[in-house]
Design an enzyme around this catalytic site. Structure first.
Site, PDB file in Angstrom:
ATOM      1  N   GLU A  79      -4.419  -3.965  -7.103  1.00  0.00           N
ATOM      2  CA  GLU A  79      -4.489  -2.596  -7.665  1.00  0.00           C
ATOM      3  C   GLU A  79      -4.989  -1.597  -6.608  1.00  0.00           C
ATOM      4  O   GLU A  79      -5.774  -0.698  -6.882  1.00  0.00           O
ATOM      5  CB  GLU A  79      -5.308  -2.577  -8.954  1.00  0.00           C
ATOM      6  CG  GLU A  79      -4.586  -3.382 -10.033  1.00  0.00           C
ATOM      7  CD  GLU A  79      -4.926  -3.035 -11.448  1.00  0.00           C
ATOM      8  OE1 GLU A  79      -5.305  -1.873 -11.693  1.00  0.00           O
ATOM      9  OE2 GLU A  79      -4.779  -3.910 -12.315  1.00  0.00           O
TER      10      GLU A  79
ATOM     11  N   SER B  59       0.837  -1.208   0.000  1.00  0.00           N
ATOM     12  CA  SER B  59       0.000   0.000   0.000  1.00  0.00           C
ATOM     13  C   SER B  59       0.871   1.255   0.000  1.00  0.00           C
ATOM     14  O   SER B  59       0.537   2.262  -0.631  1.00  0.00           O
ATOM     15  CB  SER B  59      -0.909   0.009   1.237  1.00  0.00           C
ATOM     16  OG  SER B  59      -1.839  -1.050   1.163  1.00  0.00           O
TER      17      SER B  59
ATOM     18  N   GLY C 181     -24.603 -27.067   0.282  1.00  0.00           N
ATOM     19  CA  GLY C 181     -23.435 -27.958   0.201  1.00  0.00           C
ATOM     20  C   GLY C 181     -22.831 -27.987  -1.195  1.00  0.00           C
ATOM     21  O   GLY C 181     -21.611 -28.070  -1.359  1.00  0.00           O
TER      22      GLY C 181
ATOM     23  N   GLY D 297      -6.395   1.589 -14.261  1.00  0.00           N
ATOM     24  CA  GLY D 297      -6.426   0.142 -14.012  1.00  0.00           C
ATOM     25  C   GLY D 297      -7.549  -0.245 -13.063  1.00  0.00           C
ATOM     26  O   GLY D 297      -8.158  -1.310 -13.200  1.00  0.00           O
TER      27      GLY D 297
END
Ligand code: CAA
Length: 380
Positions: free
Chosen positions: A363, A132, A340, A242
């Site tokens: 991203e 980050s 399930g 992006g």
């Protein structure tokens, strides 16, 4: 305000949906199981013009608008999130820095190859200690005559193994903070450039992710993108675009999981009627559908803003955070609806839940997206 797609956008949507259903979907479960890269599919997508969608025709692309690109990624992720991220990285993270900041030489040399699907591009910003906090990178690029000598370790690189060219960020001036970061196009095969291990991932297993290792790797000085010291801004501006792609990917996963849930809720009978007739399931479907639609509006708006040449950072982050959280929510509910059966590999919603998770992480984590949005809200 007009919510209709243009005739051209509708045609793109139909073409890619058809391709996704007939060419991508059949092998998706096997590729996930074996963590197998969709090499042939990417080649075909290149031949059809889907690997250089925003690249101008002069550089071998199809020069389409961002909305068409987002719709394409959505349709591909609806059946296979792995193929989608490979496309998104090549179309956006690799191509955009060259289109926007690259020299004529770089555009002519690389974009036709990555737009045709002949070669593949990747983007490498993160490092083991710098995720980050992208500024905290340690990789260095030292000028030496008419080359730069690159040293460092990068990680979490989508298509790190399968790509041919990588946009790499490194410090050309260690004392200048983020203003000392520069961006380069680096070719595979250069001495001193190796790929680390392929990561064994929870989801998007059909795409590869790896470390990149640079040990005195000498790259030509003309492979610098833009100017020295411009790299952090190039990285951030590239991620703004992006993130619309990742938001579109998340939207596609959510749409796919919703469709399978609706179908299952109609077919699966319990207590003498289809489970969709029980309010507990019907209301789940309603909440899922509403969030998918809201995500679509945010994603398309962000793409539209880019097409208008407007600032997109905050709105791209809104699309990414909302669509990413929606993908995770919808895919988790889809598993719950399947009971399930949702928990076993035979049913696609199991893969979709694993694939959805990454859209909240890469991203820029969704916490970083909230940081970007809140900084915009609180700015003077
Ligand atoms: N566009 C252009 N410039 C920008 C910008 C943007 N969107 N955002 C910031 N900048 C500029 C600022 O103007 C500032 O420039 P000046 O100092 O010259 O004025 C400079 O960048 C530094 O800005 P900040 O002080 O805001 O930087 P920060 O350290 O606080 O970081 C951040 C901001 C938003 C947290 C940023 O670090 C960030 O986005 N972090 C996440 C990184 C990320 O998304 N990594 C994903 C890597 S790719 C991937 O996931 C793998 C893959 O292959 C898919």
């Amino acid at each position: 305000m007009n919510f209709e797609l243009t005739e051209e956008q509708k045609m793109v949507q139909e073409t890619i949906r058809d391709f996704a259903e007939t060419e991508i979907k059949p092998g998706v479960m096997e590729r996930d199981e074996k963590a197998e890269f969709p090499t042939e599919i990417i080649k075909k997508l290149g031949e059809l013009g889907f690997m250089g969608m925003q690249v101008p025709e002069a550089y071998g692309g199809t020069g389409m608008d961002s909305l068409s690109h987002a719709i394409t990624l959505e349709e591909v992720a609806r059946v296979d999130a792995s193929t989608c991220v490979i496309m998104s990285v090549n179309n956006s993270l690799f191509s955009n820095p060259l289109i926007k900041f690259g020299s004529e030489y770089l555009k002519q040399k690389y974009l036709p190859l990555t737009s045709s699907g002949e070669k593949l591009g990747a983007y490498s910003l993160s490092e083991p200690q710098s995720g980050s906090d992208a500024k905290a990178m340690l990789a260095t690029a030292t000028k030496d005559g008419d080359s730069y000598v690159l040293n460092g370790v990068k990680n979490w690189v989508t298509s790190g193994i399968s790509s041919d060219f990588v946009v790499v960020f490194a410090k050309t001036d260690k004392n200048a903070g983020h203003r000392g970061i520069s961006a380069f196009v680096v070719e595979k095969g250069l001495p001193g450039f190796t790929t680390g291990k392929k990561e064994d991932k929870l989801g998007i297993r059909g795409s590869d992710t790896s470390e990149l290792i640079f040990e005195n790797c000498r790259i030509p000085a003309e492979n610098l993108i833009g100017e020295e010291g411009q790299g952090f801004k190039i990285a951030m501006a590239t991620l703004d675009v992006g993130r619309i792609g990742i938001a579109a990917q998340a939207l596609g996963i959510a749409q796919g999981a919703l469709e399978r849930s609706i179908q299952y809720a109609k077919e699966r009978q319990q207590f003498g009627k289809p489970i969709g007739m029980f309010q507990g399931i019907g209301f789940k479907l309603a909440d899922m559908a509403a969030r998918v639609d809201a995500s679509r509006l945010l994603v398309y708006r962000a793409a539209w803003l880019k097409d208008q040449g407007k600032t997109i950072g905050e709105k791209a982050s809104m699309a990414k955070v909302f669509a990413g959280d929606t993908a995770m929510y919808v895919a988790t509910e889809a598993v719950q609806i399947h009971g399930g059966y949702g928990y076993i590999r035979e049913f696609e919603v199991e893969r979709m839940m694993r694939d959805a998770k990454i859209t909240q992480i890469y991203e820029g984590t969704n916490e970083i997206q909230r940081l970007v949005i809140s900084r915009h809200l609180l700015a003077d």
